[in-house]
Design a protein around this motif. Structure first.
Motif, PDB file in Angstrom:
ATOM      1  N   UNK A   2     -22.450  14.317  -8.506  1.00 53.72           N
ATOM      2  CA  UNK A   2     -23.889  14.099  -8.400  1.00 53.72           C
ATOM      3  C   UNK A   2     -24.206  12.614  -8.394  1.00 53.72           C
ATOM      4  N   UNK A   3     -25.171  12.245  -7.596  1.00 55.65           N
ATOM      5  CA  UNK A   3     -25.589  10.844  -7.489  1.00 55.65           C
ATOM      6  C   UNK A   3     -26.853  10.642  -8.312  1.00 55.65           C
ATOM      7  N   UNK A   4     -26.825   9.697  -9.269  1.00 50.26           N
ATOM      8  CA  UNK A   4     -28.019   9.420 -10.074  1.00 50.26           C
ATOM      9  C   UNK A   4     -28.830   8.261  -9.503  1.00 50.26           C
ATOM     10  N   UNK A   5     -28.169   7.349  -8.787  1.00 52.68           N
ATOM     11  CA  UNK A   5     -28.884   6.213  -8.201  1.00 52.68           C
ATOM     12  C   UNK A   5     -28.177   5.786  -6.926  1.00 52.68           C
ATOM     13  N   UNK A   6     -28.945   5.225  -6.020  1.00 52.25           N
ATOM     14  CA  UNK A   6     -28.340   4.776  -4.776  1.00 52.25           C
ATOM     15  C   UNK A   6     -29.135   3.666  -4.120  1.00 52.25           C
ATOM     16  N   UNK A   7     -28.413   2.784  -3.444  1.00 55.84           N
ATOM     17  CA  UNK A   7     -29.038   1.744  -2.636  1.00 55.84           C
ATOM     18  C   UNK A   7     -28.654   1.998  -1.185  1.00 55.84           C
ATOM     19  N   UNK A   8     -29.653   1.928  -0.299  1.00 49.92           N
ATOM     20  CA  UNK A   8     -29.421   2.184   1.112  1.00 49.92           C
ATOM     21  C   UNK A   8     -29.884   0.976   1.920  1.00 49.92           C
ATOM     22  N   UNK A   9     -28.908   0.196   2.426  1.00 52.44           N
ATOM     23  CA  UNK A   9     -29.168  -0.982   3.257  1.00 52.44           C
ATOM     24  C   UNK A   9     -30.215  -1.911   2.632  1.00 52.44           C
ATOM     25  N   UNK A  10     -29.971  -2.274   1.369  1.00 53.02           N
ATOM     26  CA  UNK A  10     -30.922  -3.105   0.627  1.00 53.02           C
ATOM     27  C   UNK A  10     -30.646  -4.583   0.850  1.00 53.02           C
ATOM     28  N   UNK A  11     -31.678  -5.292   1.287  1.00 53.27           N
ATOM     29  CA  UNK A  11     -31.658  -6.754   1.348  1.00 53.27           C
ATOM     30  C   UNK A  11     -32.895  -7.253   0.625  1.00 53.27           C
ATOM     31  N   UNK A  12     -32.777  -8.437   0.017  1.00 53.74           N
ATOM     32  CA  UNK A  12     -33.924  -8.931  -0.753  1.00 53.74           C
ATOM     33  C   UNK A  12     -33.968 -10.454  -0.749  1.00 53.74           C
ATOM     34  N   UNK A  13     -35.183 -10.978  -0.514  1.00 53.13           N
ATOM     35  CA  UNK A  13     -35.457 -12.409  -0.588  1.00 53.13           C
ATOM     36  C   UNK A  13     -36.447 -12.644  -1.726  1.00 53.13           C
ATOM     37  N   UNK A  14     -36.120 -13.536  -2.660  1.00 52.20           N
ATOM     38  CA  UNK A  14     -37.118 -13.939  -3.650  1.00 52.20           C
ATOM     39  C   UNK A  14     -38.233 -14.710  -2.941  1.00 52.20           C
ATOM     40  N   UNK A  15     -39.444 -14.762  -3.531  1.00 54.13           N
ATOM     41  CA  UNK A  15     -40.530 -15.522  -2.907  1.00 54.13           C
ATOM     42  C   UNK A  15     -40.088 -16.962  -2.603  1.00 54.13           C
ATOM     43  N   UNK A  16     -40.435 -17.435  -1.431  1.00 50.98           N
ATOM     44  CA  UNK A  16     -40.144 -18.797  -0.974  1.00 50.98           C
ATOM     45  C   UNK A  16     -38.655 -19.073  -0.757  1.00 50.98           C
ATOM     46  N   UNK A  68     -34.153   2.186  -2.642  1.00 45.97           N
ATOM     47  CA  UNK A  68     -33.421   2.412  -3.885  1.00 45.97           C
ATOM     48  C   UNK A  68     -34.007   3.659  -4.534  1.00 45.97           C
ATOM     49  N   UNK A  69     -33.141   4.574  -4.934  1.00 41.57           N
ATOM     50  CA  UNK A  69     -33.601   5.761  -5.661  1.00 41.57           C
ATOM     51  C   UNK A  69     -32.867   5.874  -6.989  1.00 41.57           C
ATOM     52  N   UNK A  70     -33.596   6.314  -8.022  1.00 40.44           N
ATOM     53  CA  UNK A  70     -33.022   6.577  -9.340  1.00 40.44           C
ATOM     54  C   UNK A  70     -33.531   7.931  -9.800  1.00 40.44           C
ATOM     55  N   UNK A  71     -32.607   8.827 -10.147  1.00 41.01           N
ATOM     56  CA  UNK A  71     -32.959  10.192 -10.556  1.00 41.01           C
ATOM     57  C   UNK A  71     -33.897  10.830  -9.531  1.00 41.01           C
ATOM     58  N   UNK A  72     -33.660  10.564  -8.258  1.00 39.81           N
ATOM     59  CA  UNK A  72     -34.467  11.131  -7.183  1.00 39.81           C
ATOM     60  C   UNK A  72     -35.786  10.429  -6.929  1.00 39.81           C
ATOM     61  N   UNK A  73     -36.081   9.356  -7.686  1.00 35.96           N
ATOM     62  CA  UNK A  73     -37.358   8.658  -7.551  1.00 35.96           C
ATOM     63  C   UNK A  73     -37.183   7.389  -6.727  1.00 35.96           C
TER      64      UNK A  73
END
Length: 569
Positions: A2-16, A68-73
């Protein structure tokens, strides 16, 4: 699984920010696993953790791509307060998480907000305090605790919530080695008995190898490798390319293998390493090299720094030092070790005249420190705190280095000369006009060292300089300490990271409960394993492998490093 959390093609830039801190990351966290995240400083490990409880991007903003999902959320669609019912978190700085007026109130606070039954709250408090070695502190204010104790309290508060997913970001960075092992053991027990899923970021390679089920190696915002600890930590070349330290057992056998010794499977835990040594004992020629240099304590000279029967009792009745008598000699490199609360910092504060003895005295070059001004002491002793930011308050690097010089009466020409000289020695000349806080943490430490060097002190004290640093950062600071030692300075280092010090320290002072338990050369001190355990310290794995070799050959081999062991085969 069972998967409790997952990241799918996540990229992130902090402000500026022009560069992403996370780059196209896809991964799954399985229900009930202990997932370790490793990587050099700046790899994006903390940011990755913050995506799991929604703080990134909900709190920070910036540009976020993927899901990103955690516990299906979906963490973008549910507020952080709602996600907190599923995800607990402990960060590396406990000061940011402790808000209550007593230890028990700190643990109860979040439970009350989740409307847990009063009797259940009362029953959970002693259980989690026992798990983190804080029994008896229920009524203390969190600010009365040491740094390591505060960290354990933050962990206890998170454990009490019994979350489905518990994130720990460098939770043991301020703990003594046995405290670190106990936290890992406690977290693993929670993982196995309650099925809590663990995601932990840590530089503690030996513990991660032993306790995690799976590892993710993150570097420059990308997932470089995923696998079992055995798979990741036995890839020494891969780890070195990404500035990571392998467990000493793995490093030892890797170096042995490089000496044309066939090893089927490089062990990554101490138990596996000891078993492997026993197998090799029957088939490999062992030729110990024991031409170790003997160390002089320079005892033919007068002590540079001396404490006589030094005792200190705090106002609350805590006896922090009890009859400490030490001689420090010019030009030596001394390591002070001991559990959290052993009295190390209290001792150093007496050197700096920040505390006055309850009994006894401290002298520098024969002068009692209580008669010396702060500026007099600054010319004799430099102090580098574990967090350099607490010592920085000027607008440019050169102003920071010049600050103390301005206050002790040097003229402008002398100041300019000293500033330029020390910035050059520390490799900071190109950054002299930059704001100190714009530089990396390792460079900020060098600014403090440059400011201290400009005062030309005889003694330089490093207080937990490697806390929160990755392996490369730790070695960089210790290389500076070696440079200072070669310049003739007396160097005193306080650290829990014993594995780092054999290449640097000559003498070791082991403290416990406010007393000196042992004062000896490093080879002798590191092999006093029972004494180290008594003060909640743990010798490096190379020392324990060395003792196994001693038992197998009925000899005494005082090896300290993987290199020294490997060279014998």
């Amino acid at each position: 699984m069972n998967i409790i959390a997952g990241l799918d093609k996540v990229s992130y830039f902090y402000p500026n920010s022009k560069e992403p801190v996370l780059r196209d990351i896809s991964l799954e966290v399985y229900q009930g696993e202990f997932l370790g995240i490793i990587g050099p400083t700046g790899a994006g490990k903390t940011t990755l953790c913050l995506t799991l409880n929604g703080i990134v991007p909900q709190f920070y903003g910036g540009r976020f791509f993927g899901y990103v999902t955690v516990a299906g959320l979906d963490t973008l669609k549910h507020p952080v307060s709602h996600l907190a019912g599923y995800v607990g978190a402990v960060f590396d700085d406990p000061e940011t998480q402790l808000i209550s007026t007593s230890v028990e109130n700190e643990i109860a606070f979040a439970l009350e907000n989740l409307c847990i039954d009063r009797e259940e709250i009362i029953s959970r408090i002693p259980r989690v305090l026992e798990a983190v070695r804080l029994e008896g502190t229920e009524h203390k204010h969190p600010q009365e605790l040491s740094g390591g104790q505060k960290q354990r309290l933050a962990i206890a508060a998170a454990l009490a919530l019994q979350p489905r997913l518990l994130i720990l970001d460098e939770p043991t960075s301020q703990l003594d080695p046995v405290g670190t092992m106990e936290v890992f053991s406690t977290v693993k027990e929670l993982n196995k008995e309650l099925g809590t899923t663990i995601v932990m970021v840590s530089h503690a390679a030996e513990e991660m190898a032993e306790f995690s089920d799976r590892l993710i190696l993150l570097s420059e915002g990308e997932v470089i490798a995923t696998g079992k600890p055995q798979e990741i930590y036995s890839e020494i070349d891969l780890l070195e390319r990404h500035d990571l330290r392998p467990p000493q057992v793995a490093e030892t056998f890797y170096k042995m293998e490089q000496r044309v010794l066939k090893i089927d499977k490089i062990p990554v835990t101490l138990t596996a390493g000891i078993n492997q040594l026993k197998k090799l004992d029957n088939v490999v020629k062992f030729q110990p090299k024991l031409d170790f240099k003997t160390l002089s304590y320079r005892e033919d000279k007068d002590p540079l720094l001396l404490t006589e029967d030094l005792s200190h009792t705090y106002e609350d009745g805590t006896e922090a030092l009890n009859g400490v008598s030490l001689n420090m000699y010019e030009g030596e490199y001394c390591l002070i070790i001991g559990q959290n609360g052993a009295g190390k910092s209290t001792l150093v504060k007496h050197f700096l005249n920040l505390l006055q003895p309850t009994k006894g005295r401290v002298t520098i070059r024969g002068k009692d420190t209580k008669y010396l001004s702060v500026s007099d002491l600054a010319k004799s002793i430099g102090y580098v705190a574990q967090n350099p930011d607490n010592q920085i308050f000027s607008m440019t690097v050169e102003e920071e280095v010049a600050f103390a010089l301005n206050n002790v009466g040097y003229d402008k020409k002398q100041i300019d000369k000293k500033v330029t000289q020390t910035l050059e020695e520390m490799g900071l000349l190109q950054q002299r006009k930059e704001h100190p806080l714009s530089l990396a943490k390792g460079d900020r430490s060098r600014i403090i060292i440059a400011a201290i060097l400009a005062m030309e002190p005889d003694i330089i004290i490093f207080d937990e300089p490697t806390t929160g640093q990755d392996y490369q950062g730790s070695r960089a600071i210790l290389e500076v300490s070696r440079q200072l030692h070669k310049m003739g300075k007396t160097v005193i280092v306080i650290t829990h990271h014993l594995y780092l010090m054999p290449d640097y320290a000559e003498r070791v002072i082991i403290m416990g409960k406010g007393t000196v338990l042992l004062d000896a050369p490093i080879r002798e001190a590191y092999h006093q394993t029972d004494l180290l355990k008594a003060t909640y310290l743990k010798p490096p794995q190379a020392v324990l492998l060395s003792q196994t070799l001693s038992q197998l050959n009925n000899e005494n081999y005082p090896f300290l490093t993987p290199n020294e062991i490997a060279e014998c085969f």
